[in-house]
Design a protein around this motif. Structure first.
Motif, short mmCIF file in Angstrom:
data_model
loop_
_atom_site.label_atom_id
_atom_site.label_comp_id
_atom_site.label_asym_id
_atom_site.label_seq_id
_atom_site.Cartn_x
_atom_site.Cartn_y
_atom_site.Cartn_z
N HIS A 189 0.85 -1.19 0.00
CA HIS A 189 0.00 0.00 0.00
C HIS A 189 0.88 1.23 0.00
O HIS A 189 2.09 1.14 0.21
CB HIS A 189 -0.97 0.02 1.20
CG HIS A 189 -0.31 0.15 2.53
ND1 HIS A 189 0.11 -0.94 3.27
CD2 HIS A 189 0.04 1.24 3.27
CE1 HIS A 189 0.65 -0.52 4.41
NE2 HIS A 189 0.63 0.81 4.43
N HIS A 228 4.52 7.28 3.31
CA HIS A 228 5.39 6.10 3.22
C HIS A 228 4.91 5.14 2.15
O HIS A 228 3.79 5.26 1.64
CB HIS A 228 5.48 5.38 4.58
CG HIS A 228 4.20 4.81 5.08
ND1 HIS A 228 3.37 5.47 5.96
CD2 HIS A 228 3.57 3.64 4.81
CE1 HIS A 228 2.31 4.73 6.23
NE2 HIS A 228 2.40 3.60 5.54
N GLU A 233 7.86 0.59 4.55
CA GLU A 233 7.16 -0.31 5.47
C GLU A 233 7.14 -1.68 4.82
O GLU A 233 7.09 -1.78 3.59
CB GLU A 233 5.73 0.21 5.68
CG GLU A 233 4.81 -0.69 6.49
CD GLU A 233 3.38 -0.13 6.61
OE1 GLU A 233 3.15 1.04 6.20
OE2 GLU A 233 2.49 -0.87 7.05
#
Ligand code: ZN
Length: 333
Positions: free
Chosen positions: A10, A235, A283
């Protein structure tokens, strides 16, 4: 076995007004609001997730809408520059017409043999819709990658865009950095990406697994460090198979001299975060358990869901959140 991510999981950005944000991503781009929750670290802010019909990893862009009073961000080095979604090859004209009819300015260019429509969302975040060539699509499908994207995005049957034209998950992200080398080394030496192409100051890297959503482009910028705030990307998350693999990712980042966080439970996935040397926050997010963990799949995003520890404070939290009535979808579409 070498550690490899199949690609993007994502991307999370900071928006202004939540209503305008949802109206654009759902009403204009035709993504589904698959989760309406709060920022678990800041429950006075919504966290809105938009994706395909099921919120499949590799299709989800998520936002913290700070409202229009929130601090404006400034784009610069150490930030993602654009988020690219894939569209069917025959849908380029449809999308240009749809965006322009909504007063979105669209630029068209050819890049690495693909047609790219470039525009910005209402907060100035750079977006692209990319029609990959048939040859590229065939090789993606042949590679068997199922991390999300063209081969396995699930159409949203109740959305404003017909299934034949819907976005098909991520194509790529472009990261803007001061210089290529240190970020490129993380991509190649830790994440398992390979340099695939280079042109016009842009380097294209592809995850070895090689499917949709597996591209990271790097561009160098002369701008100083970007400032996080409204209109910037916060991010980029890559997919990790499961919690066991995620521990191996932590070790791999640490072996590369970086400082990953502990594993954090984000309810819909488990995450670790690491700042790569170019300044971009990465991430690693597990593919499960997914968005159906606290809502029926048919009801995703229809109501505000809270993490259990905040449920007792629901009344206070709801009173503090900015106005948001759910996405507006133009019935005439
Ligand atoms: Zn995230």
């Amino acid at each position: 076995m070498a550690l490899e991510t199949p690609g993007l999981h994502h991307v999370t950005a900071i928006a202004g007004d939540p209503q305008r944000n949802a109206d654009f991503y759902v009403g204009t781009l035709g993504l589904r609001l698959v989760k309406r929750t709060v920022n678990h670290d800041d429950p006075g802010t919504y966290h809105l997730y938009f994706g395909d019909g099921e919120g499949t990893p590799g299709t989800n862009v998520t936002f913290f809408p700070w409202t229009d009073e929130g601090r404006p961000g400034q784009f610069g080095a150490g930030q993602p520059q654009t988020i690219a979604y894939r569209i069917p090859p025959g849908s380029v004209d449809y999308w240009r017409d749809r965006l322009e009819s909504r007063d979105v300015a669209v630029d068209r260019e050819d890049r690495f043999g693909e047609t790219v429509l470039r525009f910005e969302d209402p907060d100035g975040i750079g977006l692209e819709l990319v029609a990959a060539s048939e040859a590229q699509r065939t090789s993606d499908n042949a590679s068997g990658n199922t991390a999300g994207g063209a081969s396995n995005a699930t159409p949203w049957t109740e959305g404003p865009v017909s299934a034949e034209h819907q976005l098909q998950g991520f194509h790529a992200v472009t990261l803007a950095i001061g210089s290529f080398d240190a970020t490129a080394a993380v991509l190649t030496d830790v994440l398992g990406y390979e340099l695939e192409d280079e042109a016009d100051g842009r380097r294209r890297y592809r995850a070895a697994a090689g499917g949709p959503g597996s591209i990271v482009d790097l561009v160098e910028t002369d701008l100083g460090r970007g400032q996080m705030g409204v209109g910037t990307v916060h991010h980029v998350a890559f997919a990790a198979a499961d919690v066991e693999e995620q521990q191996r990712w932590r070790e791999a980042f640490a072996d590369h001299g970086l400082s990953p966080t502990e594993v954090i439970d984000r309810k819909y996935f488990r995450s670790i975060y690491v700042r790569e040397p170019g300044g971009v926050l990465f991430e690693m997010a597990t593919t499960g358990p997914g968005f159906a963990v606290d809502e029926d799949p048919t009801e995703l995003g229809s109501e505000l869901v809270l993490p259990e520890r905040l449920e007792d404070e629901r009344e206070r939290i709801e009173a503090q959140l900015p106005p948001f009535d759910g996405p507006t979808v133009d019935a005439s579409d």
